[in-house]
Design an enzyme around this catalytic site. Structure first.
Site, mmCIF file in Angstrom:
data_model
loop_
_atom_site.group_PDB
_atom_site.id
_atom_site.type_symbol
_atom_site.label_atom_id
_atom_site.label_comp_id
_atom_site.label_asym_id
_atom_site.label_seq_id
_atom_site.Cartn_x
_atom_site.Cartn_y
_atom_site.Cartn_z
ATOM 1 N N MET A 1 0.844 -1.202 0.000
ATOM 2 C CA MET A 1 0.000 0.000 0.000
ATOM 3 C C MET A 1 0.877 1.249 0.000
ATOM 4 O O MET A 1 0.406 2.344 0.322
ATOM 5 C CB MET A 1 -0.944 -0.020 1.192
ATOM 6 C CG MET A 1 -1.911 -1.207 1.148
ATOM 7 S SD MET A 1 -3.453 -0.933 2.006
ATOM 8 C CE MET A 1 -2.868 -0.735 3.673
ATOM 9 N N LEU B 1 6.648 3.219 1.522
ATOM 10 C CA LEU B 1 7.582 2.086 1.637
ATOM 11 C C LEU B 1 8.638 2.327 2.708
ATOM 12 O O LEU B 1 9.181 3.423 2.842
ATOM 13 C CB LEU B 1 8.262 1.830 0.288
ATOM 14 C CG LEU B 1 7.306 1.514 -0.870
ATOM 15 C CD1 LEU B 1 8.101 1.255 -2.160
ATOM 16 C CD2 LEU B 1 6.417 0.307 -0.556
ATOM 17 N N GLU C 1 11.730 -0.092 5.323
ATOM 18 C CA GLU C 1 12.673 -1.210 5.230
ATOM 19 C C GLU C 1 11.978 -2.577 5.236
ATOM 20 O O GLU C 1 12.517 -3.545 4.718
ATOM 21 C CB GLU C 1 13.716 -1.150 6.357
ATOM 22 C CG GLU C 1 14.885 -0.219 6.068
ATOM 23 C CD GLU C 1 15.738 -0.664 4.851
ATOM 24 O OE1 GLU C 1 15.931 -1.866 4.650
ATOM 25 O OE2 GLU C 1 16.188 0.220 4.114
ATOM 26 N N HIS D 1 9.079 -3.304 3.705
ATOM 27 C CA HIS D 1 8.745 -3.535 2.297
ATOM 28 C C HIS D 1 10.012 -3.848 1.490
ATOM 29 O O HIS D 1 10.010 -4.715 0.618
ATOM 30 C CB HIS D 1 8.096 -2.290 1.689
ATOM 31 C CG HIS D 1 6.823 -1.854 2.340
ATOM 32 N ND1 HIS D 1 6.714 -0.695 3.067
ATOM 33 C CD2 HIS D 1 5.594 -2.425 2.362
ATOM 34 C CE1 HIS D 1 5.474 -0.551 3.492
ATOM 35 N NE2 HIS D 1 4.768 -1.597 3.091
ATOM 36 N N GLY E 1 4.774 -10.259 4.068
ATOM 37 C CA GLY E 1 5.536 -10.159 5.305
ATOM 38 C C GLY E 1 4.931 -10.978 6.431
ATOM 39 O O GLY E 1 3.703 -11.053 6.564
ATOM 40 N N GLN F 1 -2.650 -12.498 7.574
ATOM 41 C CA GLN F 1 -2.819 -12.168 6.150
ATOM 42 C C GLN F 1 -2.061 -13.151 5.262
ATOM 43 O O GLN F 1 -2.601 -13.655 4.270
ATOM 44 C CB GLN F 1 -2.328 -10.742 5.911
ATOM 45 C CG GLN F 1 -2.286 -10.342 4.452
ATOM 46 C CD GLN F 1 -1.908 -8.892 4.284
ATOM 47 O OE1 GLN F 1 -2.740 -8.026 4.420
ATOM 48 N NE2 GLN F 1 -0.654 -8.612 3.985
HETATM 49 P P1 AMP Z 1 1.394 -2.920 3.499
HETATM 50 O O1 AMP Z 1 1.955 -1.856 2.616
HETATM 51 O O2 AMP Z 1 1.289 -2.538 4.927
HETATM 52 O O3 AMP Z 1 0.119 -3.524 2.931
HETATM 53 O O4 AMP Z 1 2.467 -4.085 3.476
HETATM 54 C C1 AMP Z 1 2.879 -4.673 2.268
HETATM 55 C C2 AMP Z 1 3.636 -5.932 2.583
HETATM 56 O O5 AMP Z 1 4.784 -5.598 3.377
HETATM 57 C C3 AMP Z 1 2.808 -6.933 3.396
HETATM 58 O O6 AMP Z 1 3.049 -8.240 2.903
HETATM 59 C C4 AMP Z 1 3.343 -6.748 4.795
HETATM 60 O O7 AMP Z 1 3.206 -7.905 5.599
HETATM 61 C C5 AMP Z 1 4.802 -6.432 4.516
HETATM 62 N N1 AMP Z 1 5.393 -5.724 5.663
HETATM 63 C C6 AMP Z 1 4.908 -4.636 6.298
HETATM 64 N N2 AMP Z 1 5.690 -4.308 7.357
HETATM 65 C C7 AMP Z 1 6.689 -5.218 7.383
HETATM 66 C C8 AMP Z 1 7.815 -5.433 8.238
HETATM 67 N N3 AMP Z 1 8.066 -4.658 9.287
HETATM 68 N N4 AMP Z 1 8.640 -6.483 7.965
HETATM 69 C C9 AMP Z 1 8.388 -7.304 6.909
HETATM 70 N N5 AMP Z 1 7.343 -7.156 6.070
HETATM 71 C C10 AMP Z 1 6.504 -6.133 6.300
#
Ligand code: AMP
Length: 302
Positions: A38, A41, A43, A45, A155, A161
């Site tokens: 989403m 971005l 670290e 991501h 993640g 999820q």
């Molecule tokens: P989001 O933009 O929040 O929808 O996250 C996009 C992807 O990044 C999802 O698969 C999240 O689980 C992953 N993600 C978000 N935060 C982290 C983190 N701290 N460490 C690893 N992956 C993450």
């Protein structure tokens, strides 16, 4: 003389352009990786993108703040949107294509189909965010159908999820491998999240209680604590001791099903969700206790 690699990042809002670029990459024999995000971005991501870069020849990052996974009283309007700096970041880590669709592209006025992963959608996050996982499942199927990656990266930070997406891809025969990448944390343990920007300095301090509660669970279980209810309660107390923290849940579950554990398992996941001020945060930790007998795991999903 050092080699200067010029950037080849492309940006598109159009499904047809994604398909054309992926088709051309496939024609070259490329392996396609996709990282759905989403935006805003960080670290966390980037760790997913780097993993995709290491395993794939053509890396697509999707940036779409998906309205259908936000509840009425949630932070869709306020959610951080930083496309220009996101593109700089993507260029730095050599992403090939960023797909940044408009709402109408993903949800045309005539769209009438939703995806619901029944069992996993209603527990934990699903209980506190009704409809959230329907929105997640629906958008992920759309994005995976648009990009058609060999591997899609998610993640561990969003534990429920990634599990739900695994079930979804299995049930709907989506031909993508799902990779789950470890949670990236600040040096003090706070899991990186796009929502951390909403925290004041005091709230940021209080938010450390999430990782504190998870670490406490790990310490108790690896030290031989056998009463899971004691562990859950100690996690809750650890959170409640922090100013401004309101607990939604603290639990220990089977990582394969999210069924609540009734006694220690050899592999467990501790999960927490809490509001810190106005910001809702989640976190989790995998815990191994190889000596634990896991024959009596409850299975709420059966
Ligand atoms: P989001 O933009 O929040 O929808 O996250 C996009 C992807 O990044 C999802 O698969 C999240 O689980 C992953 N993600 C978000 N935060 C982290 C983190 N701290 N460490 C690893 N992956 C993450």
């Amino acid at each position: 003389m050092s080699l200067i690699k010029s950037s080849t990042l492309s940006l598109t809002e159009r499904i047809a352009e994604v398909r054309a670029a992926v088709f051309a990459a496939r024609q070259r024999g490329d392996r396609i990786g996709c990282v759905p995000t989403m935006g805003a971005l960080h670290e966390g991501h980037l760790s997913l993108i780097r993993q995709a870069r290491a395993e794939c020849d053509f890396v697509v990052v999707t940036i779409f703040v998906n309205p259908t996974q936000f509840g009425d009283r949630e932070d869709f309007a306020a959610y951080p949107r930083e496309l220009l700096s996101d593109l700089d970041v993507c260029r730095d880590v050599e992403v090939d294509l960023v797909f940044n669709p408009a709402n109408e592209t993903i949800y045309p006025a005539s769209s009438a189909t939703i995806v619901d992963v029944e069992d996993l959608s209603t527990v934990l996050e699903g209980k506190y965010r009704p409809g959230h996982f329907r929105g997640v499942a629906t958008v992920v199927v759309k994005l995976l159908n648009i990009v058609q990656p060999d591997i899609a990266y998610f993640g561990q930070k969003d534990f429920q999820q990634q599990l739900l997406i695994r079930h979804l891809c299995r049930d709907l025969c989506v031909p993508a491998e799902i990779r789950t990448c470890p949670t990236v944390r600040e040096p003090d343990g706070l899991a990186l999240s796009s929502r951390n920007v909403f925290l004041t300095a005091d709230e940021r301090e209080s938010a450390l209680a999430l990782f504190g509660a998870l670490s406490l669970a790990r310490d108790l279980l690896t030290a031989g604590e056998s009463d899971i209810d004691v562990v859950r309660q100690r996690m809750r107390t650890r959170l409640e001791e922090s100013p401004g923290v309101q607990v939604d849940y603290t639990t220990i579950a089977d990582p394969a099903t999210l069924a609540e554990a009734s006694k220690p398992l050899s592999e467990m996941v501790a999960l927490v969700a809490a509001r810190v001020g106005a910001t809702r945060l989640i976190d989790n930790l995998l815990i191994s206790v190889p000596s634990a007998d896991d024959s009596s795991a409850d299975d709420r999903s059966s």
